[in-house]
Design a protein around this motif. Structure first.
Motif, PDB file in Angstrom:
ATOM      1  N   VAL A 106       0.851  -1.193   0.000  1.00 20.28           N
ATOM      2  CA  VAL A 106       0.000   0.000   0.000  1.00 20.28           C
ATOM      3  C   VAL A 106       0.884   1.240   0.000  1.00 20.28           C
ATOM      4  N   GLY A 107       0.583   2.150  -0.893  1.00 21.88           N
ATOM      5  CA  GLY A 107       1.292   3.425  -0.887  1.00 21.88           C
ATOM      6  C   GLY A 107       2.582   3.418  -1.668  1.00 21.88           C
ATOM      7  N   GLU A 108       2.971   2.281  -2.193  1.00 25.28           N
ATOM      8  CA  GLU A 108       4.208   2.225  -2.969  1.00 25.28           C
ATOM      9  C   GLU A 108       3.993   2.926  -4.314  1.00 25.28           C
ATOM     10  N   PRO A 109       4.994   3.661  -4.793  1.00 27.35           N
ATOM     11  CA  PRO A 109       4.787   4.327  -6.076  1.00 27.35           C
ATOM     12  C   PRO A 109       4.812   3.326  -7.232  1.00 27.35           C
ATOM     13  N   THR A 110       3.942   3.540  -8.202  1.00 21.87           N
ATOM     14  CA  THR A 110       3.967   2.718  -9.399  1.00 21.87           C
ATOM     15  C   THR A 110       4.021   3.653 -10.600  1.00 21.87           C
ATOM     16  N   TYR A 111       4.584   3.169 -11.689  1.00 24.91           N
ATOM     17  CA  TYR A 111       4.771   4.004 -12.864  1.00 24.91           C
ATOM     18  C   TYR A 111       4.147   3.341 -14.076  1.00 24.91           C
ATOM     19  N   SER A 112       3.508   4.162 -14.886  1.00 25.66           N
ATOM     20  CA  SER A 112       3.015   3.638 -16.139  1.00 25.66           C
ATOM     21  C   SER A 112       3.513   4.567 -17.244  1.00 25.66           C
ATOM     22  N   CYS A 113       3.795   3.996 -18.401  1.00 25.73           N
ATOM     23  CA  CYS A 113       4.279   4.839 -19.483  1.00 25.73           C
ATOM     24  C   CYS A 113       3.124   5.129 -20.428  1.00 25.73           C
ATOM     25  N   ARG A 114       2.881   6.419 -20.636  1.00 24.23           N
ATOM     26  CA  ARG A 114       1.751   6.779 -21.484  1.00 24.23           C
ATOM     27  C   ARG A 114       2.073   6.521 -22.953  1.00 24.23           C
ATOM     28  N   ASP A 115       3.347   6.390 -23.260  1.00 23.49           N
ATOM     29  CA  ASP A 115       3.712   6.139 -24.657  1.00 23.49           C
ATOM     30  C   ASP A 115       3.733   4.647 -24.983  1.00 23.49           C
ATOM     31  N   CYS A 116       4.147   3.846 -24.028  1.00 18.56           N
ATOM     32  CA  CYS A 116       4.421   2.448 -24.360  1.00 18.56           C
ATOM     33  C   CYS A 116       3.511   1.422 -23.697  1.00 18.56           C
ATOM     34  N   ALA A 117       2.832   1.774 -22.605  1.00 22.81           N
ATOM     35  CA  ALA A 117       2.018   0.774 -21.923  1.00 22.81           C
ATOM     36  C   ALA A 117       0.821   0.427 -22.798  1.00 22.81           C
ATOM     37  N   VAL A 118       0.489  -0.866 -22.830  1.00 26.99           N
ATOM     38  CA  VAL A 118      -0.654  -1.292 -23.622  1.00 26.99           C
ATOM     39  C   VAL A 118      -1.934  -0.689 -23.040  1.00 26.99           C
ATOM     40  N   ASP A 119      -2.010  -0.614 -21.725  1.00 28.79           N
ATOM     41  CA  ASP A 119      -3.119   0.086 -21.089  1.00 28.79           C
ATOM     42  C   ASP A 119      -2.626   0.626 -19.753  1.00 28.79           C
ATOM     43  N   PRO A 120      -3.403   1.512 -19.130  1.00 34.72           N
ATOM     44  CA  PRO A 120      -2.883   2.170 -17.920  1.00 34.72           C
ATOM     45  C   PRO A 120      -2.717   1.222 -16.741  1.00 34.72           C
ATOM     46  N   THR A 121      -3.231  -0.005 -16.827  1.00 37.54           N
ATOM     47  CA  THR A 121      -3.046  -0.909 -15.700  1.00 37.54           C
ATOM     48  C   THR A 121      -1.676  -1.570 -15.739  1.00 37.54           C
ATOM     49  N   CYS A 122      -0.929  -1.368 -16.822  1.00 39.19           N
ATOM     50  CA  CYS A 122       0.422  -1.905 -16.882  1.00 39.19           C
ATOM     51  C   CYS A 122       1.342  -0.970 -16.119  1.00 39.19           C
ATOM     52  N   VAL A 123       1.945  -1.492 -15.065  1.00 41.30           N
ATOM     53  CA  VAL A 123       2.742  -0.621 -14.209  1.00 41.30           C
ATOM     54  C   VAL A 123       4.093  -1.249 -13.898  1.00 41.30           C
ATOM     55  N   LEU A 124       5.014  -0.375 -13.494  1.00 41.28           N
ATOM     56  CA  LEU A 124       6.338  -0.815 -13.086  1.00 41.28           C
ATOM     57  C   LEU A 124       6.577  -0.415 -11.638  1.00 41.28           C
ATOM     58  N   CYS A 125       7.399  -1.198 -10.953  1.00 40.93           N
ATOM     59  CA  CYS A 125       7.834  -0.777  -9.631  1.00 40.93           C
ATOM     60  C   CYS A 125       8.941   0.262  -9.825  1.00 40.93           C
ATOM     61  N   MET A 126       9.296   0.912  -8.740  1.00 44.26           N
ATOM     62  CA  MET A 126      10.239   2.018  -8.866  1.00 44.26           C
ATOM     63  C   MET A 126      11.594   1.550  -9.391  1.00 44.26           C
ATOM     64  N   ASP A 127      12.083   0.419  -8.872  1.00 43.54           N
ATOM     65  CA  ASP A 127      13.393  -0.054  -9.308  1.00 43.54           C
ATOM     66  C   ASP A 127      13.402  -0.320 -10.811  1.00 43.54           C
ATOM     67  N   CYS A 128      12.383  -1.023 -11.274  1.00 43.54           N
ATOM     68  CA  CYS A 128      12.318  -1.345 -12.694  1.00 43.54           C
ATOM     69  C   CYS A 128      12.174  -0.078 -13.522  1.00 43.54           C
TER      70      CYS A 128
END
Ligand SMILES: [Zn+2]
Ligand SMILES: [Zn+2]
Ligand SMILES: [Zn+2]
Ligand SMILES: [Zn+2]
Ligand SMILES: [Zn+2]
Ligand SMILES: [Zn+2]
Ligand SMILES: [Zn+2]
Length: 1759
Positions: A106-128
């Motif tokens: 809970v509360g961990e930051p997640t990142y999604s790429c608006r250019d490359c993600a197939v949809d907004p539910t595709c996310v990366l952890c901070m390290d990745c």
């Protein structure tokens, strides 16, 4: 107690269990024939022994014993060797995974790429993310709600940049390989055996429902009578209810109850009582009985301890499985295999199925654990993910039903895993194609919305609360539907077409139930009694919006699918309208020689619905069809022939008419629900699939009809047919209609109808309707938004519709139409429309509301005026229609329209007819303009045809038919042009006539000599070229003019600001221009001679000072004997300069504040807004405030921004928060300046010290005598011996020179400072009152001096007037305060203060000089001295005293600095030639070393020492200069007002110091040598020098707010790792103290405490509690999840403040809603820091609360 016994029990068990050997057991198992039996035996024996020992069964989790006795054998068995060796081996053999799969906290930051993600539910952890290519892309950042995992490495999640650096598989290993190939046969067999047993055991136990029995083989040998009373979580009862119930049921304290409730909420269940069966049953029945408003009682169960024990271990076991499979993909695969293996009961009996199907029966903690296991096993193994997805789909309906009937949030439901599968394109496609997922979802959804009316439509208003609750939960299914529609099939097959169309049919069924739902009937006469429910239907519509759009996209991707879908949709629409003409009589309309059959229908009388999803879907499909190639080439192949255009338009038209009638006010009696519906109908969230599609449908229908017929039906539905069809009807109507309201209504209806015609013909920016692209559409949208005003990025985004990926498409086009303006220190960055885009502005843009339209119109006219062009706003040239819609233009030249235009123009021409409006005329002119533009364009395109098909100009030149020979439209326009009352439209008419003539000329030329291609081009070129030159010239002129205007404006602005800055100040300053009491320095005395203190003090005469009372506006002299004047001020405790935040005043009642520690841990700061009043006027004002407050509190209970109980009020002029008033008195040292200054003054320090010491001795004697005379004079013989010296004034009839009024205010302010500074109750008698007064003077001066240094400002300039006034009056007040204090008290303070520097046997022990802040000491000594001096008649003057006291303190400070100065880091760059100062300071240093017996380090560099000394003492000298300046009134020399060389020397001269400070010691060596020795030999010094204590070193640096990272996500990441210090859980509101960097668990039950010393008070939140320790009640926090600054002051005051983080568009993101990357704005952070450094936080809060009253209502202390 409880905790103690628990621990004892454990230790008893420990010894017996630790001898256990896991290896032996594992070996035995390996030999066993019936392994399950053996394992169960083991568990049956040990699990209850370990897990059932205390009142809280889960306390032993993660214990060593569990690992040793229970898990150890499993691991040994699995590895076949020591798991310490086995697991690492497995890990090594395993191919490192190229999937990250990190499960989010809970509360961990997640990142999604608006250019490359197939949809907004595709996310990366901070390290990745940090190791990916997406860092440089347009990314979005959010905080996870928990659950879900990192998609790094998932090829289906990313279009580009699939792997981060860490998870990049490189060249090798891309081929699929069997993960089991890495394991030995033996290992596989063993793993399989043990996992099968343990997994099944865990599942059986978790779903076990019997309370005191156990499964076969697990029954314990010795089953005692120990039970638990287990309380389960639900989402129905509140925390408070549970706490209350528990307190009653199990008789526990509040704190325990809170603990139970928190645990129940967190874990889902908690044992609240432990004991025999009876005991637990009793608690259960009380809990169940406890009444609540809910129908449902709390769920509670009495369970045998062994059952609970096995359940607890099962959870541990599943967690263990999750861990173990992390070592090897092979193990993972085996776990998956075991999990999905079908059980004995056949279908749906695998362990995974069992768990899923029991999900809603399990408690939260159990669900979490097995969901985690699913995520780390099934979802991480590609093969089994697919199999699991199939199982999930098969069970889908049941799972959803369970979820809907459950009450837990979706994040605790297994249905939440749908996201992990349905968003994987290949899986989604497989499930849709092979397992009917689309149909299943829609059918499941429909099953839950059962309530329907006679026509089969949804009926939400009939819903019960339970159904409404269900409806809310079932909406998540729409989310699932959305997921599976995210990725369109790359290619269509017959099967996929068929499956999709099946799903589409189901979807149509859903829409059919919505078509026509929530119908409304106009209310006449009475207002409706109850607002009907409308939100549910709109919620459904809103949730479906994206799904509908996505389904259209799917259809559009294949022509066959599109045509089939079109047919199906049309079919359903026909079904919906099967009773199309039911009861509605057919009628015939005729106008201008045309007639059409239709039905009689009035929107204002019959039922009408705003929900028409089927019609709208068809409209969307129609536009898509129009885009296809077929539509161009073979329109006959399309199913268009089946269409009945009048049927198509009927319902959308009704809906638009309804909206028009609501605008016209005809539906007022239907209440707000209808207004809201119409609002949402047009709103950006809905309009794409509502209003926009209705318009498209009208366009589609009209394009297939005779325009005259269409317009007549339009008129009829608007209920305006008669008005326009019967000549003179309008006139008659106007004359007859007495009711002005009706006329007004009709006018608006006509306006709306004309507007609709404009839109039908003019709106061509939908791809398929007009020949445009999607980008053109969005571009036009943006242009029209920016025509209203420049907008920030987020504002603009809000006006644009978002697609399912939350994208507006704005970024692609914004650069083309707008330029970006960066923000300043406040505000946001703005987009401004590019000037050349203004010509594309259409006044009747269909998405404008009326208000927006008039704003845009105004703005555009202004712009045109500025560019000195005409202000007409003609319609822009539209793009051409697509083929299917092309015939729409004919509406413009249809007879009916011309007749309408003519009628309106006629009304405009006729005087006294009020049945028309200018808006009507404006719309008519716009329509004419559109027609002309159209004709012009048609002639250009079809010039051979000569635009025969479109000849508007000819038609408007013809006279009208009825009445006979009425003037032509053209003539009417010419007449109107000269009508004075229509001035506003003149420019537009002019434009029309001009355009008309141009077209006419073109036409006249063409029949005889058609233009050749060359002619045309030439003409066009000429025209455009000339145009260009002219435009350029005009633009240049405009630019110059604009610049001039801008320059003028900014000049004016500057003036205005300056004037206003002065405005308040003037009231104070008049008639003087300077607030200073003195004549200006330069004029009176030469600078060189200016000396602020001592016998040589420059003589100044006080100038008359007059101030004005802001309350009564009277002038008043500042004198000693007049009515008191006071300065509104705010006194607060402060830790801003603290160097030791750990130091807390423990016991304020007995705290001795006489000596300030150099760490300045606590001070009292006084600030002021600089506004003066009569003391009397203020008192009256304050009484009025009090009275008002008392009355107000009777009425409302809310807080105000100030707290009268603590004496707070708002400055009557500027509303600045205040809690005290400082009396204004003349400069005290000027009053003393009449003292004679004889030559004996210039004596030595030692003589003066002797004299003072004599004086002190006399004082001691005197006081002793006095005391004894009071008590037992007779009993003290020795006192008679001592004689008082002659010069001792025993008879001090000391009389204050001040007026009573001033004296009163001196006392009052002193008391406030005392009360606030020590946080105690006011006590006039307390001897500490004067100390606090001197303290606040010293502290405030130090604080201001520090900020001046920080801002790099010279000492005596740039001080804001309010600070200058505050310092002056505060210093003079402090100096005068002794006159209202008891003389002996002040004298006693002086004696103690002096004893800190000069030994005095009689005085109490004083602190060592390293523990004293020298400036505080100086101020106290100087201000206390007159109280001693007044009893001495023959000695030295006060001035001499000032000088020697100052020298004395300065010398002590020098020693202090040398003792604490840090050794030089680099001795290399010292200079060889030593100056006099350097030699002297080195010599002094050596003396100090001698005295400290060389504990002081040797220092070789005199240069360095001198340098350190100068730097260290400068703040003290600067503070002293300020202090003596205000005390003596001697103006500072000009050199100190500016930056310049020799600052130090000038400072010394002004302060009567030698520039070589060491000279002080030399001159007075006889007196100072013994002093130095004494200072250095106190024992405390020793501990400092040996570094046992850390001494403060000089100069003390200004405190700063903590460093913040540049990237905001670093903070989020940091906070996500933060655990609540009390509960050990994730904190929901982690909050960062910006003063000290502590992270707190704010706004949460767990961390509420009572304030220190306030045991009776309410509990306060972590932030408030921290602010009292860290900031003396003032706090500056950053709420990390919200990205919001929180300012707190005291318990009741607070406000939010914009964070110093901005996105690339120069905007803050409070609440982190948008998720754009945020970066630190240093300037804004600096601004916040300054607010804190200058003690303005409380003031800021006050202003914020005054500006926004709702802030006062927030319970700030809970945060
Ligand atoms: Zn990751
Ligand atoms: Zn990665
Ligand atoms: Zn990217
Ligand atoms: Zn007054
Ligand atoms: Zn004020
Ligand atoms: Zn802090
Ligand atoms: Zn907490």
């Amino acid at each position: 107690m409880a905790a103690d016994t628990e621990r004892q029990e454990i230790s008893v068990i420990d010894s017996s269990l630790l001898e256990f050997c896991p290896k032996d057991v594992a070996m035995m198992w390996l030999q066993a024939t019936d392994l399950p039996k053996e394992v169960y035996k083991h568990l049956a024996y040990y699990v209850p022994k370990i897990y059932c020992t205390g009142p809280n069964p889960s306390i032993l989790d993660d214990n060593l014993i569990v690992q040793h006795v229970l898990l150890g054998p499993l691991e040994w068995y699995l590895c076949g060797e020591d798991p310490g060796l086995g697991f690492p081996k497995l890990e090594q053999a395993n191919k490192s995974s190229d999937l990250c799969g990190r499960v989010f906290k809970v509360g961990e930051p997640t990142y999604s790429c608006r250019d490359c993600a197939v949809d907004p539910t595709c996310v990366l952890c901070m390290d990745c993310f940090l190791g990916s290519i997406h860092q440089g892309h347009r990314y979005r950042m959010t905080t996870s709600g928990g659950g879900g995992f990192c998609d790094c490495g998932d090829a289906e999640a990313w279009r580009k940049g699939i792997h981060c650096q860490k998870h990049d598989p490189g060249m090798s290993g891309t081929a699929e390989e069997d993960p089991l190939s890495h394991l030995s046969e033996d290992m596989i067999a063993r793993t399989y055996n043990i996992v099968a047993i343990m997994f099944k055991y865990a599942v059986d136990m978790l779903i076990w429902e019997k309370e005191s029995e156990l499964p076969l083989g697990l029954e314990p040998l010795d089953k005692g009578d120990t039970y638990y009373c287990m309380l389960f979580n639900d989402e129905v009862h509140t925390y408070e209810q549970v706490i209350l119930t528990l307190k009653k049921a199990v008789n526990c304290t509040h704190k325990e109850a809170v603990g139970y409730a928190t645990a129940v909420d967190r874990e889902g269940r908690r044992a609240v009582r432990c004991g025999d069966y009876q005991f637990c049953e009793q608690a259960k029945s009380v809990i169940m009985r406890t009444p609540g408003r809910q129908t449902k009682p709390l769920k509670v169960q009495v369970m045998h301890s062994s059952v609970v024990a096995h359940q607890c271990f099962s959870l541990r076991l599943l967690t263990w499985l999750s861990q173990v499979i992390g070592y090897s993909d092979g193990l993972r695969r085996i776990v998956c295999q075991v999990g999905l293996q079908e059980g004995q009961e056949g279908e749906n009996s695998s362990l995974v199925d069992t768990l899923m199907l029991n999900d809603s029966k399990l408690w939260k903690g159990a669900r979490n654990v097995y969901h985690q296991l699913f995520m780390s096993s099934l979802l991480m193994d590609m093969k089994y993910k697919k199999l699991f997805a199939v199982r999930f789909t098969e069970n889908y309906e049941r799972l959803q039903n369970d979820f809907v009937n459950d009450d837990h949030d979706r994040e605790f439901s297994v249905t939440d895993l749908s996201l992990q599968m349905f968003t994987v394109p290949s899986l989604a496609r497989m499930l849709v194609m092979d397992h009917d997922l689309m149909s299943i979802i829609i059918r499941t959804f429909m099953d839950h919305l059962k309530c329907k009316d006679a026509h089969g439509r949804f009926q939400f208003e009939r819903y019960t609360t339970a159904q409404a609750f269900k409806f809310r939960r079932v909406q998540s299914l729409i989310g699932d539907l959305k997921y599976i529609l995210i990725s369109k099939p790359p290619e269509w097959t017959d099967k996929s077409r068929q499956k999709f169309l099946e799903g589409f049919e189901n979807f149509l069924e859903l829409l059919k139930c919505m078509q026509g739902m929530d119908p409304v009937t106009r209310q006449v006469g009475q207002h409706i009694e109850m607002e009907p429910e409308w939100e549910a239907a709109f919620t459904l519509q809103m949730k479906l919006t994206h799904v509908i759009s996505m389904i259209q996209e799917w259809c559009a991707s294949d022509e066959l699918v599109l045509i089939e879908a079109y047919k199906k949709c049309l079919n359903v629409l026909i079904q919906c309208h099967s009773g199309f003409a039911d009861g509605e009589q057919p009628i015939t309309l005729s106008m201008c020689g045309h007639s059409v059959d239709t039905i009689r229908y009035c929107v204002s009388q019959e039922k009408v619905s705003i929900h028409l999803p089927v019609s709208r879907l068809l409209a969307g499909l129609h536009a898509l069809l129009s885009k296809t190639e077929v539509a161009y080439k073979y329109p006959e192949l399309l199913p268009l022939s089946e269409l009945s255009p009048p049927m198509l338009i009927e319902h959308p038209l009704r809906c638009l008419v309804l909206s028009a009638q609501v605008h016209a006010g005809m539906w007022r009696r239907n209440g707000f629900s209808l207004v809201n519906q119409v609002y949402y109908y047009h709103n950006v969230k809905c309009r794409v699939e509502m209003f926009d599609k209705d318009l498209t449908m009208l366009q589609a229908g009209a394009s297939m009809m005779d325009p005259n017929h269409f317009l007549m039906i339009l008129l009829s539905r608007f209920e305006l047919y008669q008005l326009f069809s019967i000549p003179e009807y309008g006139k008659k109507f106007a004359a007859e209609a007495a009711n002005k309201d009706i006329v007004q209504q009709n006018n608006i209806l006509i306006e709306e109808m004309l507007h609709l015609i404009i839109m039908i013909v003019g709106e061509r920016f939908v791809p398929g309707v007009g020949q445009v692209s999607a980008a053109d559409e969005i571009e036009r949208e943006i242009i029209h938004q920016l025509c209203i005003r420049p907008m920030a990025h987020s504002e603009l985004v809000k006006t644009l519709p978002e697609d399912e990926n939350k994208e507006t498409g704005m970024e692609n086009v914004i650069e083309r139409v707008a330029s970006f303006k960066k923000p300043g220190l406040t505000g946001k960055g703005l987009y401004v429309l590019k000037p050349d885009c203004a010509k594309r502005f259409s006044l009747y843009f269909h998405h404008y509301s009326r208000a927006e339209q008039s704003k845009a119109e105004e703005g555009q006219r202004k712009l045109k005026r500025q560019n000195s062009s005409d202000t007409a706003l003609p319609p822009p040239v539209p793009p051409p229609f697509c083929t299917l819609f092309a015939s729409l233009v004919n509406i413009l030249q249809s007879d009916v329209l011309l007749s309408i235009l003519r009628t309106v123009l006629q009304w405009a021409l006729e005087p006294n007819s009020y049945a028309w409006s200018e808006s009507m005329l404006q719309r008519v002119l716009h329509l004419i303009g559109m027609a002309l533009q159209e004709e012009n364009q048609q002639m250009e395109i079809n010039y051979e045809e000569n635009g025969e098909s479109f000849n508007f100009t000819q038609k408007v030149s013809r006279p009208g038919d009825a009445p006979e020979n009425s003037p032509s439209i053209l003539t009417m326009l010419e007449t109107l042009q000269n009508t004075p009352s229509l001035e506003a439209h003149k420019e537009m008419i002019k434009w029309i006539l001009k355009t008309f003539n141009t077209i006419k000329k073109l036409r006249e030329r063409s029949p005889t000599s058609p233009l050749t291609e060359m002619d045309r081009n030439l003409m066009e070129e000429n025209c455009t070229f000339k145009d260009k030159v002219e435009r350029k010239r005009k633009a240049e002129i405009a630019r110059l003019r604009r610049e001039k205007i801008m320059a003028q404006m900014s000049e004016m602005q500057r003036h205005f600001i300056n004037e206003n800055k002065e405005l308040f100040q003037q009231t104070l300053e008049e008639p003087d221009t300077s607030t200073s009491l003195l004549t200006d320095a330069s004029s009176a005395v030469s600078n060189a001679a200016l000396v602020a203190l001592g016998p040589d003090q420059t003589k100044v005469t006080e100038k008359r000072q007059v101030v004005i009372c802001i309350l009564c506006q009277e002038e008043q002299d500042i004198k000693v004997d007049t009515r008191a004047m006071v300065l509104s001020s705010f006194v607060q405790r402060s830790t801003v300069m603290s160097k030791n935040r750990k130091r807390i005043i423990q016991d304020p009642e007995n705290y001795d504040p006489l000596f300030m520690h150099p760490d300045l841990a606590y001070g009292t700061h006084t600030g002021s807004c600089g506004h003066t009043m009569h003391a009397q006027c203020w008192q009256r004002y304050f009484e009025a405030v009090l009275l008002k407050e008392q009355r107000r509190q009777h009425r409302t209970r809310g807080h105000t921004s100030y707290d009268v109980e603590h004496g707070e009020f708002l400055c009557p002029l500027c509303e600045c928060i205040s809690n005290a008033v400082v009396p204004l008195v003349p400069s005290p040292r000027i009053l003393f300046s009449s003292d004679s200054q004889n030559s004996s003054e210039h004596s030595s320090l030692s003589r003066w010290l002797r004299s003072v010491s004599q004086l002190i001795t006399s004082l001691h004697i005197f006081h002793e005598k006095n005391n004894k005379s009071d008590n037992q004079l007779a009993n003290s013989p020795e006192s008679k011996d001592v004689q008082l010296p002659d010069n001792f004034k025993t008879d001090i009839n000391f009389k204050s020179i001040y007026s009573d009024s001033i004296k009163e205010m001196l006392t009052i302010f002193g008391l406030v400072v005392y009360k606030v500074g020590l946080k105690v109750n006011p006590n006039e008698q307390d001897p500490r009152v004067p100390i606090l007064c001197w303290g606040t003077c010293a502290y405030t001066i130090q604080s201001i001096e520090q900020t001046l240094v920080d801002e790099d400002k010279p000492l005596f300039s740039h001080l804001p007037c309010r600070q200058e006034d505050c310092l002056a009056s505060l210093t003079r007040f402090s100096a005068a305060h002794w006159t209202v204090s008891p003389l002996p008290v002040v004298q006693k303070h002086f004696v103690r203060l002096l004893a800190a520097l000069v030994p005095d046997e009689k005085a109490e022990k004083s602190p060592c000089i390293l523990d004293i802040d020298m400036f505080h000491l100086l101020v106290s000594l100087i201000l206390a001295f007159p109280a001693v001096h007044c009893q001495d008649i023959l000695g030295f003057s006060v001035h001499t005293g000032d000088l020697y006291l100052f020298h004395l303190v300065t010398m002590a400070h020098i020693v202090q600095i040398l003792l604490t100065s840090l050794p030089e880091e680099n001795t290399m760059d010292q200079e060889i030639s030593s100056t006099e100062e350097e030699v002297a300071v080195a010599a002094l240093y050596n003396i100090l070393r001698r005295h400290t017996k060389s504990a002081l380090k040797e220092r070789s560099s005199g240069w360095h020492l001198w340098h350190n000394l100068k730097a260290g003492i400068l703040p003290f000298l600067r503070c002293s200069a300020l202090f003596f300046h205000y005390l003596s009134g001697v103006p500072p020399p000009a050199e100190l007002r500016v930056h310049g060389p020799n600052h130090f020397e000038h400072l010394c001269r002004y302060l009567s110091l030698p520039t070589n400070l060491i000279d002080l010691f030399r001159i007075n060596s006889d007196a100072t040598d013994p002093l130095i020795q004494r200072w250095c030999t106190i024992t405390e010094i020793d501990s400092y020098l040996k570094n046992e204590n850390i001494a403060i070193s000089y100069p003390r640096e200004l405190n700063r707010l903590i460093e913040l990272p540049n990237d905001y996500s670093a903070l989020i990441n940091q906070a996500s790792a933060f655990l609540c210090p009390k509960s050990g859980d994730k904190s929901r509101t982690p909050t960062l103290c910006l003063v000290c960097g502590a992270t707190l668990c704010s706004q949460s039950y767990c961390c509420q405490t009572k304030l220190e010393g306030d045991d009776a008070g309410e509990d306060v939140g972590a932030c408030t509690a921290h602010s009292f320790i860290c900031g003396a009640g003032v706090g500056i926090f950053l709420r990390v999840r919200e990205c919001q600054i929180l300012l707190l002051a005291g318990k009741t005051k607070g406000c939010f403040y914009p964070p110093p983080y901005l996105d690339d568009y120069g905007e803050t993101d409070q609440g982190l809603r948008r998720g754009n990357p945020l970066h630190l704005c240093r300037e804004r952070y600096k601004k916040l820091e300054k607010l804190w450094q200058q003690h303005s936080i409380t003031e800021e809060i006050g202003h914020a609360q005054e500006a926004n009253q709702t802030l006062a209502g927030i319970d700030w202390q809970q945060l």
